[in-house]
Design a protein around this motif. Sequence first.
Motif, mmCIF file in Angstrom:
data_model
loop_
_atom_site.group_PDB
_atom_site.id
_atom_site.type_symbol
_atom_site.label_atom_id
_atom_site.label_comp_id
_atom_site.label_asym_id
_atom_site.label_seq_id
_atom_site.Cartn_x
_atom_site.Cartn_y
_atom_site.Cartn_z
ATOM 1 N N PHE A 145 0.831 -1.201 0.000
ATOM 2 C CA PHE A 145 0.000 0.000 0.000
ATOM 3 C C PHE A 145 0.864 1.250 0.000
ATOM 4 N N ILE A 149 -2.617 1.464 6.271
ATOM 5 C CA ILE A 149 -3.414 1.959 7.391
ATOM 6 C C ILE A 149 -2.990 1.287 8.693
ATOM 7 N N ILE A 151 -3.833 -0.680 12.114
ATOM 8 C CA ILE A 151 -4.854 -1.572 12.665
ATOM 9 C C ILE A 151 -4.615 -1.663 14.166
ATOM 10 N N PRO A 152 -5.237 -0.777 14.913
ATOM 11 C CA PRO A 152 -4.989 -0.761 16.352
ATOM 12 C C PRO A 152 -5.446 -2.072 16.982
ATOM 13 N N GLY A 153 -4.677 -2.566 17.907
ATOM 14 C CA GLY A 153 -5.093 -3.768 18.638
ATOM 15 C C GLY A 153 -4.623 -5.069 18.026
ATOM 16 N N VAL A 154 -4.172 -5.061 16.753
ATOM 17 C CA VAL A 154 -3.672 -6.295 16.141
ATOM 18 C C VAL A 154 -2.154 -6.173 16.028
ATOM 19 N N PHE A 159 -0.688 -10.501 12.869
ATOM 20 C CA PHE A 159 -1.169 -10.219 11.519
ATOM 21 C C PHE A 159 -0.416 -11.077 10.491
ATOM 22 N N MET A 162 -1.397 -14.729 10.806
ATOM 23 C CA MET A 162 -2.706 -15.007 10.188
ATOM 24 C C MET A 162 -2.554 -15.114 8.673
ATOM 25 N N ASN B 419 -11.650 -0.262 5.089
ATOM 26 C CA ASN B 419 -10.232 -0.204 4.726
ATOM 27 C C ASN B 419 -9.400 -1.188 5.541
ATOM 28 N N GLU B 420 -9.795 -1.321 6.837
ATOM 29 C CA GLU B 420 -9.078 -2.282 7.680
ATOM 30 C C GLU B 420 -9.347 -3.702 7.201
ATOM 31 N N TYR B 423 -7.356 -4.491 4.168
ATOM 32 C CA TYR B 423 -5.930 -4.709 4.411
ATOM 33 C C TYR B 423 -5.665 -6.189 4.724
ATOM 34 N N PHE B 424 -6.556 -6.776 5.489
ATOM 35 C CA PHE B 424 -6.447 -8.214 5.774
ATOM 36 C C PHE B 424 -6.642 -9.027 4.491
ATOM 37 N N THR B 433 -12.642 -14.142 8.816
ATOM 38 C CA THR B 433 -11.520 -14.208 9.760
ATOM 39 C C THR B 433 -11.042 -12.799 10.120
ATOM 40 N N ALA B 434 -11.027 -11.942 9.102
ATOM 41 C CA ALA B 434 -10.588 -10.568 9.344
ATOM 42 C C ALA B 434 -11.552 -9.853 10.283
ATOM 43 N N ALA B 437 -10.888 -10.919 13.757
ATOM 44 C CA ALA B 437 -9.647 -10.323 14.262
ATOM 45 C C ALA B 437 -9.852 -8.849 14.597
ATOM 46 N N LEU B 438 -10.629 -8.170 13.772
ATOM 47 C CA LEU B 438 -10.826 -6.737 14.005
ATOM 48 C C LEU B 438 -11.724 -6.473 15.214
ATOM 49 N N SER B 441 -9.591 -7.008 18.110
ATOM 50 C CA SER B 441 -8.636 -5.912 18.307
ATOM 51 C C SER B 441 -9.334 -4.656 18.817
ATOM 52 N N ALA B 444 -9.229 -5.323 22.286
ATOM 53 C CA ALA B 444 -7.843 -5.484 22.729
ATOM 54 C C ALA B 444 -7.147 -4.142 22.890
ATOM 55 N N GLN B 445 -7.602 -3.181 22.123
ATOM 56 C CA GLN B 445 -6.981 -1.858 22.205
ATOM 57 C C GLN B 445 -7.067 -1.294 23.627
ATOM 58 N N ASN B 448 -5.154 -4.105 26.123
ATOM 59 C CA ASN B 448 -3.688 -4.021 26.055
ATOM 60 C C ASN B 448 -3.111 -2.977 27.004
#
Lengths: 309, 474
Positions: A145, A149, A151-154, A159, A162, B419-420, B423-424, B433-434, B437-438, B441, B444-445, B448
């Motif tokens: 890209f 972007i 990806i908060p939290g991953v 990543f 996966m 967009n997120e 990206y996956f 699956t994405a 995960a999102l 997350s 998780a934000q 964490n």
Amino acid sequence: MAPPFAVAVAAVSSSSPLFSSSSSRPILRRHPLLGSISVRPRHRSAVASAAATESAGKLLLEVHGLTASVKETGQQILKGVDLTIREGEVHAIMGKNGSGKSTLTKVLVGHPHYEVTGGTILFKGENLIDMEPEERSLAGLFMSFQAPIEIPGVSNYDFLLMAINARREKDGLPALGPLEFYSVVSQKVEALKMEPKILDRNVNEGFSGGERKRNEILQLSVLGADLALLDEIDSGLDVDALEDVAHAVNGLLTPQNSVLMITHYQRLLDLIKPSYVHIMESGKIVKTGDSSLASHINEGGYKSIASFV
Amino acid sequence: MSPPSLCAAPPRAGPPPPPLLRLRRRAVSSVAASRSAAPSVSDDLVLRIAEQLEDAAPSSPLLDPLRSASALSLLTTPWPTRRSNEAFRFTDISYLRSLPISTPTRTPGLAPPTPSSDLDSHVLFSDGRLVAASGAHVSALADMPPGHARDRAAAAVAASARFSHRDIFYDFNAVGASDVAVVYVPEWAKMADDPVHIMFAYSGSDGASLMMSNPRVLVIAEKGAEVAIVEEHFGVGEEDGGCYWANPVVDIIVEEGGRVVHSYVQRQSPAAAHTKWTTVQQNTSSKYEFVEVSTGARLNRHNLHIQQLGPETETELSTFHLTSQNKQIHDLHSRLILDHPRGFSRQLHKLIACGTGNGIFDGNIQVNRYAQQTDAGQQTKCLLLSPKAVVNVKPNLQIIADDVKCTHGAAISGDLDPNELFYFQARGVDAKTATDALLFSFGAQVINRIPFKAIEKKALAQLKELLAVSRQNN
């Protein structure tokens, strides 16, 4: 089968009468350097058997008359792109801002923002347009890209894990555990001269521009690709970082896989030598040449290409 | 000693109650009197619960000033309803009325096996009773040796009787708390890396009643002291504890230059009710860092109240609520009151609502007249994963000072960022699956930010499990 270069030239002449081969001939005479390129690419001429290997290289990507528009607004961006890439080739696309370079790579990987309105895309002989983005990726297409972007939290590590396991599942291989994967990924991190800590951080979160670009190439080097589409991997990189990235990309090149890169700058092309340079304008590829076309632009700007006609 | 009776006070055999208790009894017997005298101001349900709690709570002289004040207050406080009380406008607490209230029996004979902590400093509450407190700065209030720390703690408990923002749940706790676990950190003591693990274990009764527990904790970080606490609320026994009502209160005082690192995990049983108060008083240049993860309970209400007592305080609040089961209610009412200059605060609230879940967030920040040069930021992000999920979000900043920097943002969306997702997908990971995960997350934000690995890991594992379950259900 016709050599790819011929295909490209034919495509240019058919799609744009302004750039027909006959009209470019007088200019070639005025620019002997450019002329010699167009007729016989310097890079390839150095290798005596270049032409022979090229025509032997299997077709990887064939794009014909591709038109695409922004889904939401219907604004047409690609207006008939023709492009052929064979195994083992390095292609570069240059062109002014807004000429459709990034859109082309995004359309190739199936970005949901765009809609293909016409033309065909064959990747390894299969119709790419009917495939989901993840299927395209698993088929061997990789896009870095331009602005990755966050990806908060991953975490970066999760990543990558996966992504690699999605690939292994497709290949019928057992999934890698987090520990097994570490040895694979740590080598790649080292090769790119990245901090190992980058793996623990969330994907692109708080990364500098340079770190983001390296991270894209890290993903490429972990996942591998038959065709890598590198969208301005040189922007935001300092000289040293650019060399690291280019070194990594060169390390990935084999006679079987190919690279298509988008760039504005000569420096990247000095490091990753392209077999072909394409100039894009208003949603079309208007000119194709070898790497000296790029140096020409570097010196005279896109105006100098336009002044041919 | 037999439990003190609320209505009649017949003299019984045994040592005479201490004077304070007598005072309390008088106050409470007036409760009974006023029940018939002025039914219009008293609420039967409130009084009935107060009486039950009174009966069950053992005498504790140090708690008496607080109990008396709360008992008096309960006399005139009606049960909050959505129509009568703005603080409950969006929160349906009728679940608390669905079953009669019971109180834990005094003999913990059949108590389920109690969990143990890996941490040196820990406190264990079982159904609201303080059963263990160990660690250098940890003690039950009743067991504290006479001296400065005890006086300080007792004064702080007594002072909470004057807490003006309290509601009936705060008062219920004051009346029903049997003891107070005190974490007292003397001046300049640093123990932020070695957290005090406060475990709150709950279990239900027979299923025909809501067993109500009122554990209470007081944390005092004296001048320059640093302390970390980890609060965990969970059910034990069959069906994760089943049906019960947890009504805990944690009061925190951070003195000048002190720092409190507070992690809070609420994973109560799916049939539980959880009404929680956290009050924090922050003195000059103190720091309070709070991370909350709430996934459990059928009804969850958290009142988080932070009062600034001096300038240059720092406050960081990160909260995550997940309603993964149908009809689950998660409510965060936070209030940050800034009265002094140069305070700094950051608040992040995240919420996922699935099924017919309901999420509520009322985030109030008051930047009062003297709180000049305050830098306050608040952000809330909500994800609604089903058409029937509901969120009520009310971020509100009341700014009176004129030289401040305040930002707030509220985002409610029904979809993940495309967009997120892309990206996956661009890396070969399919959309499903994405999505998983999102969503993971997203929570998780916040998770964490829990500074203790073991607690963080456990919370992450639980989030993963709940998301998987809720996806199957939907």
